[in-house]
Design a protein around this motif. Sequence first.
Motif, mmCIF file in Angstrom:
data_model
loop_
_atom_site.group_PDB
_atom_site.id
_atom_site.type_symbol
_atom_site.label_atom_id
_atom_site.label_comp_id
_atom_site.label_asym_id
_atom_site.label_seq_id
_atom_site.Cartn_x
_atom_site.Cartn_y
_atom_site.Cartn_z
ATOM 1 N N ALA A 105 3.453 -39.676 39.808
ATOM 2 C CA ALA A 105 2.312 -39.155 39.918
ATOM 3 C C ALA A 105 1.664 -40.046 40.207
ATOM 4 O O ALA A 105 0.718 -39.943 41.260
ATOM 5 N N ILE A 106 1.434 -41.536 40.207
ATOM 6 C CA ILE A 106 0.896 -42.988 41.162
ATOM 7 C C ILE A 106 0.712 -42.266 42.317
ATOM 8 O O ILE A 106 -0.494 -42.810 42.267
ATOM 9 N N VAL A 107 2.088 -42.323 42.624
ATOM 10 C CA VAL A 107 2.634 -42.686 44.513
ATOM 11 C C VAL A 107 1.432 -41.423 45.047
ATOM 12 O O VAL A 107 0.166 -41.416 45.718
ATOM 13 N N VAL A 108 1.518 -39.673 44.125
ATOM 14 C CA VAL A 108 1.207 -39.217 44.837
ATOM 15 C C VAL A 108 -0.866 -38.788 44.923
ATOM 16 O O VAL A 108 -1.491 -38.788 46.229
ATOM 17 N N TRP A 127 -8.875 -30.105 39.889
ATOM 18 C CA TRP A 127 -7.742 -30.770 39.231
ATOM 19 C C TRP A 127 -6.948 -31.488 40.263
ATOM 20 O O TRP A 127 -5.817 -31.778 39.738
ATOM 21 N N PHE A 128 -6.678 -31.226 41.469
ATOM 22 C CA PHE A 128 -6.319 -31.668 42.519
ATOM 23 C C PHE A 128 -6.618 -32.682 43.663
ATOM 24 O O PHE A 128 -6.039 -33.184 44.526
ATOM 25 N N ILE A 129 -7.434 -33.661 43.021
ATOM 26 C CA ILE A 129 -8.234 -34.255 43.948
ATOM 27 C C ILE A 129 -8.413 -35.451 43.032
ATOM 28 O O ILE A 129 -7.690 -37.254 43.399
ATOM 29 N N HIS A 130 -9.276 -36.041 42.698
ATOM 30 C CA HIS A 130 -9.911 -36.170 41.719
ATOM 31 C C HIS A 130 -11.450 -35.719 41.064
ATOM 32 O O HIS A 130 -11.869 -35.207 41.404
ATOM 33 N N GLU A 131 -11.509 -36.761 40.018
ATOM 34 C CA GLU A 131 -12.117 -36.147 39.116
ATOM 35 C C GLU A 131 -13.871 -36.600 39.055
ATOM 36 O O GLU A 131 -14.671 -36.210 38.442
ATOM 37 N N GLU A 137 -10.394 -41.669 37.750
ATOM 38 C CA GLU A 137 -10.680 -40.301 38.480
ATOM 39 C C GLU A 137 -9.307 -39.738 39.193
ATOM 40 O O GLU A 137 -9.766 -39.336 40.026
ATOM 41 N N ALA A 138 -8.313 -40.249 38.490
ATOM 42 C CA ALA A 138 -6.578 -39.234 38.241
ATOM 43 C C ALA A 138 -6.968 -37.306 38.031
ATOM 44 O O ALA A 138 -8.537 -37.245 37.340
#
Length: 477
Positions: A105-108, A127-131, A137-138
Amino acid sequence: MASNHLTGIGSESKQLATWYFTFAAIIFGAQLLFGLVAAIQYVMPGFLFELLDFSVARMLHINALVVWMVFAMFGSVYWLLPDETGIETIGIKIGKLLYWVFVAAIVVVILVYLFIQVGPADETSIWFIHEGREYIEAPRWADFGIVVVALGFVANLWLTGFKGKNSGIVTVLMADMIAFAGLYLAGMFFTDNITVDQYWWWWVIHLWVEATWEVFVGAIAAYGLITMIGAHRKVVEMWLWIEVAMLFGSGILGIGHHYFWIGTPEYWWEIGALFSALEPLPLVAMFIHVLYDWGKTQGAQDATGQEVSVINNKPAFTWFVLNAFGNFLGAGIWGFFHTLPQVNLYTHGTQFTSAHGHLAFFGAYATILIGMMYIAVQGTNGIKIMKNTRASLWAVSLIVGGVMGMTIALTIAGYVQVLVSRAQMGATWAGYFDGQSGMWFAQAMDWRLFMGAITFLGFLFLVKDLLSTGKNPVHER
């Protein structure tokens, strides 16, 4: 003498701990590297323009900081559990599976940060880039993954704690890690009201760092002192419980010193200021008990007429002592510099904050986690007495000197901003740019870059020492 329950040979839990430490070290290097890129962009704004802009480099720098420390924390717990409970960690197979899920997950997430960077500023981005929320900011999908991994980790800790010997250290960790995992949930939902959103964001940022992480450090310090110098368990666990009581109280109520920026009632100003001022006190106690236990144990050894050090891992002990100093200086002194609302009105958002952040995260957390890496390296390689090497001395000297240099440079830059941007020009837009373009500010940022490079050089020595320890003949086996 120090205890001999150091070996990690044959323990699946300790093997998993070394996995966590290894990935933590990699992300630690990435944090320093992206910090260097951001520091270069401060003095050369066109550096990597439109390839890796400042906002992205800074985001990677800050989030890598959080991630490598969380990995090292999980590794520390998996390392100490067999020693403290007397049994292998329950659910270790699931723990190993969750490790790889966490790493993937971290690598992606990092690859998305590097190659996608920004999105359409709607639900897709969240949902797919950052918050877009500093430090956490995951993207949303990774948020849920982190929660699953954290729950698996907490379950392993609790099941092992209940089945094995239940020491004070494990009991504290069991309670602390519940709070650690639970507080993350406060940062997983959004509201349209930015004040309410910031309120809950602070619950993650402040209470994570100034309550659960500090308690975690107390537990690790207690384990390290018992392991490295044979400190009496009753003494260190007594201090640990005192630290728990004080840090949870001052940490929870001390959060009020952030509230005056988001429109909450004014009584939070004084509550937050008072309890924030109390936060350094348990850190001072930690410092005193490190020196007390060291002197007491060494004195008892000297009284036997033998000139033998009671420390069985000098590199680790060096980092633990630095933790006591760094915790007090970074979180205590540099934090208190601008905690009071009357002062923070001028210092908030300036490089003062960055100076405090650099020294506090390094002093309070990075130091002791590096110390745990050395304990793991000692156990994994079956070393009885681990000594300082030339590489370990260069590593600690360069890293500590570099971080202190960055802290001083950023403090000077912050002082210029406070004087020019806030005091003289009343926090105007023009004042912001005048503060940024001043000679003292520019020179301070040059020094920050130079000291950042020194820190990264120290990190390379650290990696060299950790990787070569197993074959280094200087250590006693």
